[in-house]
Design an enzyme around this catalytic site. Sequence first.
Site, PDB file in Angstrom:
ATOM      1  N   CYS A   1      18.856 -13.903 -11.984  1.00 26.54           N
ATOM      2  CA  CYS A   1      19.309 -15.114 -10.858  1.00 26.54           C
ATOM      3  C   CYS A   1      18.591 -14.601  -9.609  1.00 26.54           C
ATOM      4  O   CYS A   1      18.370 -13.590  -9.067  1.00 26.54           O
ATOM      5  CB  CYS A   1      20.881 -14.555 -10.735  1.00 26.54           C
ATOM      6  SG  CYS A   1      21.865 -14.718 -12.036  1.00 26.54           S
TER       7      CYS A   1
ATOM      8  N   ARG B   1      11.468 -16.363 -10.988  1.00 27.01           N
ATOM      9  CA  ARG B   1      12.278 -15.158 -11.479  1.00 27.01           C
ATOM     10  C   ARG B   1      13.270 -15.616 -12.872  1.00 27.01           C
ATOM     11  O   ARG B   1      13.524 -14.818 -13.740  1.00 27.01           O
ATOM     12  CB  ARG B   1      13.207 -14.624 -10.742  1.00 27.01           C
ATOM     13  CG  ARG B   1      12.827 -14.063  -9.344  1.00 27.01           C
ATOM     14  CD  ARG B   1      13.835 -14.028  -8.294  1.00 27.01           C
ATOM     15  NE  ARG B   1      14.810 -12.974  -8.864  1.00 27.01           N
ATOM     16  CZ  ARG B   1      14.904 -11.645  -8.692  1.00 27.01           C
ATOM     17  NH1 ARG B   1      13.907 -11.327  -7.732  1.00 27.01           N
ATOM     18  NH2 ARG B   1      15.827 -10.945  -8.960  1.00 27.01           N
TER      19      ARG B   1
ATOM     20  N   TRP C   1      20.886 -16.877 -14.032  1.00 25.99           N
ATOM     21  CA  TRP C   1      20.240 -16.819 -15.515  1.00 25.99           C
ATOM     22  C   TRP C   1      21.562 -16.191 -16.155  1.00 25.99           C
ATOM     23  O   TRP C   1      22.186 -15.386 -15.902  1.00 25.99           O
ATOM     24  CB  TRP C   1      19.312 -15.785 -15.191  1.00 25.99           C
ATOM     25  CG  TRP C   1      18.747 -15.357 -16.502  1.00 25.99           C
ATOM     26  CD1 TRP C   1      17.408 -16.050 -16.918  1.00 25.99           C
ATOM     27  CD2 TRP C   1      18.802 -14.419 -17.456  1.00 25.99           C
ATOM     28  NE1 TRP C   1      17.082 -15.419 -18.126  1.00 25.99           N
ATOM     29  CE2 TRP C   1      17.892 -14.416 -18.425  1.00 25.99           C
ATOM     30  CE3 TRP C   1      19.708 -13.376 -17.505  1.00 25.99           C
ATOM     31  CZ2 TRP C   1      17.804 -13.517 -19.430  1.00 25.99           C
ATOM     32  CZ3 TRP C   1      19.822 -12.583 -18.510  1.00 25.99           C
ATOM     33  CH2 TRP C   1      18.784 -12.664 -19.511  1.00 25.99           C
TER      34      TRP C   1
ATOM     35  N   ASN D   1      24.445 -12.005  -7.588  1.00 24.43           N
ATOM     36  CA  ASN D   1      23.522 -11.661  -8.710  1.00 24.43           C
ATOM     37  C   ASN D   1      24.048 -10.177  -9.278  1.00 24.43           C
ATOM     38  O   ASN D   1      24.486  -9.631  -8.448  1.00 24.43           O
ATOM     39  CB  ASN D   1      22.095 -11.103  -8.022  1.00 24.43           C
ATOM     40  CG  ASN D   1      21.287 -12.451  -7.945  1.00 24.43           C
ATOM     41  OD1 ASN D   1      21.744 -13.629  -8.112  1.00 24.43           O
ATOM     42  ND2 ASN D   1      20.181 -12.262  -7.123  1.00 24.43           N
ATOM     43  N   GLY D   2      23.893 -10.071 -10.533  1.00 20.86           N
ATOM     44  CA  GLY D   2      24.488  -9.004 -11.226  1.00 20.86           C
ATOM     45  C   GLY D   2      25.504  -8.929 -12.122  1.00 20.86           C
ATOM     46  O   GLY D   2      25.719 -10.195 -12.583  1.00 20.86           O
TER      47      GLY D   2
ATOM     48  N   GLU E   1       0.866  -4.817 -26.317  1.00 15.67           N
ATOM     49  CA  GLU E   1       0.934  -5.901 -25.164  1.00 15.67           C
ATOM     50  C   GLU E   1       0.481  -7.343 -25.359  1.00 15.67           C
ATOM     51  O   GLU E   1       0.818  -8.132 -25.164  1.00 15.67           O
ATOM     52  CB  GLU E   1       0.068  -4.984 -24.147  1.00 15.67           C
ATOM     53  CG  GLU E   1      -0.055  -6.049 -22.969  1.00 15.67           C
ATOM     54  CD  GLU E   1       1.107  -6.168 -22.140  1.00 15.67           C
ATOM     55  OE1 GLU E   1       2.383  -5.955 -22.532  1.00 15.67           O
ATOM     56  OE2 GLU E   1       1.045  -6.997 -21.333  1.00 15.67           O
TER      57      GLU E   1
ATOM     58  N   LYS F   1       2.731 -10.396 -25.062  1.00 15.12           N
ATOM     59  CA  LYS F   1       2.254 -11.658 -24.142  1.00 15.12           C
ATOM     60  C   LYS F   1       2.520 -12.789 -25.170  1.00 15.12           C
ATOM     61  O   LYS F   1       3.067 -13.844 -24.486  1.00 15.12           O
ATOM     62  CB  LYS F   1       1.032 -11.560 -23.979  1.00 15.12           C
ATOM     63  CG  LYS F   1       0.429 -10.478 -22.581  1.00 15.12           C
ATOM     64  CD  LYS F   1       1.248 -10.953 -21.347  1.00 15.12           C
ATOM     65  CE  LYS F   1       2.613 -10.380 -21.222  1.00 15.12           C
ATOM     66  NZ  LYS F   1       2.942  -9.014 -20.617  1.00 15.12           N
TER      67      LYS F   1
ATOM     68  N   GLU G   1       6.051 -13.739 -25.887  1.00 19.05           N
ATOM     69  CA  GLU G   1       6.817 -14.274 -24.828  1.00 19.05           C
ATOM     70  C   GLU G   1       6.759 -15.627 -24.263  1.00 19.05           C
ATOM     71  O   GLU G   1       7.592 -16.466 -23.948  1.00 19.05           O
ATOM     72  CB  GLU G   1       6.468 -13.074 -23.437  1.00 19.05           C
ATOM     73  CG  GLU G   1       7.194 -11.955 -23.471  1.00 19.05           C
ATOM     74  CD  GLU G   1       6.628 -11.422 -21.901  1.00 19.05           C
ATOM     75  OE1 GLU G   1       5.570 -11.109 -21.779  1.00 19.05           O
ATOM     76  OE2 GLU G   1       7.486 -10.976 -21.215  1.00 19.05           O
TER      77      GLU G   1
ATOM     78  N   HIS H   1       1.075   0.714 -44.455  1.00 15.55           N
ATOM     79  CA  HIS H   1       2.409   1.175 -44.686  1.00 15.55           C
ATOM     80  C   HIS H   1       3.680   0.353 -44.757  1.00 15.55           C
ATOM     81  O   HIS H   1       4.712   0.733 -44.653  1.00 15.55           O
ATOM     82  CB  HIS H   1       2.670   2.563 -43.800  1.00 15.55           C
ATOM     83  CG  HIS H   1       1.716   3.664 -43.998  1.00 15.55           C
ATOM     84  ND1 HIS H   1       1.671   4.356 -45.062  1.00 15.55           N
ATOM     85  CD2 HIS H   1       0.591   3.919 -43.209  1.00 15.55           C
ATOM     86  CE1 HIS H   1       0.670   5.154 -44.746  1.00 15.55           C
ATOM     87  NE2 HIS H   1       0.090   4.886 -44.005  1.00 15.55           N
TER      88      HIS H   1
ATOM     89  N   LYS I   1      11.962 -12.583 -14.393  1.00 18.90           N
ATOM     90  CA  LYS I   1      10.770 -11.782 -13.983  1.00 18.90           C
ATOM     91  C   LYS I   1      11.300 -10.331 -13.465  1.00 18.90           C
ATOM     92  O   LYS I   1      10.877  -9.381 -13.750  1.00 18.90           O
ATOM     93  CB  LYS I   1      10.361 -12.376 -12.784  1.00 18.90           C
ATOM     94  CG  LYS I   1       9.046 -11.727 -12.025  1.00 18.90           C
ATOM     95  CD  LYS I   1       7.863 -11.810 -13.022  1.00 18.90           C
ATOM     96  CE  LYS I   1       6.603 -10.984 -12.562  1.00 18.90           C
ATOM     97  NZ  LYS I   1       5.713 -10.708 -13.895  1.00 18.90           N
TER      98      LYS I   1
HETATM   99  C1  F6R Z   1       6.312  -8.738 -20.237  1.00 20.08           C
HETATM  100  C2  F6R Z   1       7.399  -8.589 -18.972  1.00 20.08           C
HETATM  101  C3  F6R Z   1       8.770  -7.789 -19.261  1.00 20.08           C
HETATM  102  C4  F6R Z   1       8.713  -6.610 -18.365  1.00 20.08           C
HETATM  103  C5  F6R Z   1       9.867  -5.760 -18.539  1.00 20.08           C
HETATM  104  C6  F6R Z   1      10.183  -4.651 -17.326  1.00 20.08           C
HETATM  105  O1  F6R Z   1       5.497  -9.822 -19.653  1.00 20.08           O
HETATM  106  O2  F6R Z   1       7.536  -8.943 -18.083  1.00 20.08           O
HETATM  107  O3  F6R Z   1       8.538  -7.079 -20.509  1.00 20.08           O
HETATM  108  O4  F6R Z   1       7.755  -5.894 -18.310  1.00 20.08           O
HETATM  109  O5  F6R Z   1      11.073  -6.758 -18.131  1.00 20.08           O
HETATM  110  O6  F6R Z   1      10.097  -5.100 -15.979  1.00 20.08           O
HETATM  111  P1  F6R Z   1       9.553  -4.385 -14.807  1.00 20.08           P
HETATM  112  O7  F6R Z   1       8.034  -4.045 -14.964  1.00 20.08           O
HETATM  113  O8  F6R Z   1       9.816  -5.095 -13.555  1.00 20.08           O
HETATM  114  O9  F6R Z   1      10.390  -3.212 -14.974  1.00 20.08           O
END
Ligand code: F6R
Length: 633
Positions: free
Chosen positions: A2, A27, A74, A100-101, A506, A510, A513, A529, A628
């Site tokens: 949010c 975000r 959100w 927010n929260g 990773e 990516k 996501e 395994h 984000k």
């Molecule tokens: C992956 C991504 C999320 C963040 C995770 C932690 O592309 O963006 O997996 O890495 O939500 O976020 P931060 O780094 O802000 O604690």
Amino acid sequence: MCGIVGYIGMQAASEILLAGLEKLEYRGYDSAGIATVGEGEIHCVRAKGKLQNLRSKLEGIENPSQIGIGHTRWATHGKPEEYNAHPHMDVAQRVAVVQNGIVENFRELRLELQQKGHEFKSDTDTEVIPHLIAEHLAHPESAAPATLASSPFLEAVRQAVNHLEGAFAIAVINADYPDELIVARQQAPLSIGFGQGEFFCASDTPALIPHTRAVLTMENGELAKLTPLGVEIYSFAGDRIKKSPRTLTWNPIVVEKQGFKHFMLKEIYEQPGVVRGCLEAYTESTWDASHDTPPVNLGLDESFYENLDRVQILACGTSWHAGLIGKYLLEQLAGIPTMVQYASEFRYAPAPVTANTLTIGVTQSGETADTLAALAMEKERRKSLKPEYQPRLLGITNRPESSLGYLVPNIIDTHAGIEIGVAATKTFVAQVMAFYALALDVAYRRQMLTLERIQEILGGLRQLPGQIELVLESQERYIEELAHEFGDTQDFIFLGRGINFPIALEGALKLKEISYIHAEGYPAGEMKHGPIALLDAKVPVVAIAMAGSVYDKVLSNAQEAKARDARLIGVTPMDDKEAAETFDDLLPVPVVDEILSPLLSVIPLQLLAYHIAARRGLDVDQPRNLAKSVTVE
Ligand code: F6R
């Protein structure tokens, strides 16, 4: 997650609010709304879906109001429908709130308020707040402290927030107090921007920087009254707090796409500059083994390094992957036993307390609720113990001004700047750079590496920006073409070993996501395994086979996949004959010291995920369901 914006001043508020919300779109959100005060009424408009829907609803409406609040939601409590979108109002529609929260005790509060005759229209936790404020305005529970005697609206908000449990940031307006915008913060980010005769609030600074660089980050347990004349800050207990804004050095240009189709692609291309920036910040460019000064300077106090026996790294998602590379570096270069834990797991099942332990929180947003809570818990459980068990906390982030910066006494600023694409790319590379610097620094102090080896690694790091540029230049077109071939693919497997195992994780994260393709990363040796059962011609396998100690092993593991008809894509050393014979598709990167290879091997995987998602026409920068900054548990 949010987003909150607020404005009070001399300009028409609604366009400023909409423009602010646009800056927070990155975000992630699923509905939006704004509320303004005019002619003694609150004018509230909300819409499900993208901001454009809200814009369309507001089109043609003349609204000269100079005060307002806005929100991108959100969904947490209640579906992403218009009736759940913020702002929410009280029964008489005099008070409007964005939040927010999560208000954890909203059920009890809602019941109490319903018994007093308040009717609710949404499924959200937030809606209790305007009702609670209206209740405290009508029936103050105690006399206001002297400081707030002349501000009944502020006092009602103060009394209300003292009843809220959870993590929240709010902005509130009131039709009967058209010159007051009240904001409060408890464990969810909120900043105030100072203009000339106008003031702004926002949950994230990109919404403020087009207007002002003078920004005050609120702290937990603070509320503020913004009027056209100035800002007053108070504690939740009602004590006045004197604070001044600081000047942000940001350039608004960083939050523009600058000709790239998506922020994610722009941020992938910013990575050579990010690596250069880290090297400039942490190392002396002329250092070599003949110097008697340390090779790395992270600006940390000497006492920070004393009697360091262990490291524990807490993080989520991509930052957790950076932590895994950090563990490899701290153990292999500096000889320090290191464990990496998901912050969300650690907070409810922490490892036993060990002496002389450094706890590192890694987070690009600096606001991830789980990471902050895990660090706060660690700080708390150690504080009454003997000196050797006392908390020693370090944060690694590109947002030193975030909540993380307030929670921990030491920060390594990764200098990546703000990242807009939800999928982390440049912030990951920057976090990994911070771990190289930390591992080399500790290795030097503990004399775990020869000066010549440190010089060699630093020399290799200095080559990286040019090498990343080369990968970007030589690979992007090819990867864009390759992406066409996975239009119907439903599953991908990523394999890596040693320091490149986290890169397999990773690469898979990516891809899932942003393309919504199911993807898993495994240590290459683990495939036999279990995961090997998944393989057939429909499941491409991406193997990271970098020159070094596990190169042959990864090639053998890749052969096992090939024998099951899998299409094999290899991230391999450039001009490598064996790799060319093994893989169906090659994503070659320059040959580097194995210890440095993750910073190159990750680049083609970012591009692959990006192009597969872009090819599918998906919203690369704001993938569905993701945010984000994950400010809820
Ligand atoms: C992956 C991504 C999320 C963040 C995770 C932690 O592309 O963006 O997996 O890495 O939500 O976020 P931060 O780094 O802000 O604690």
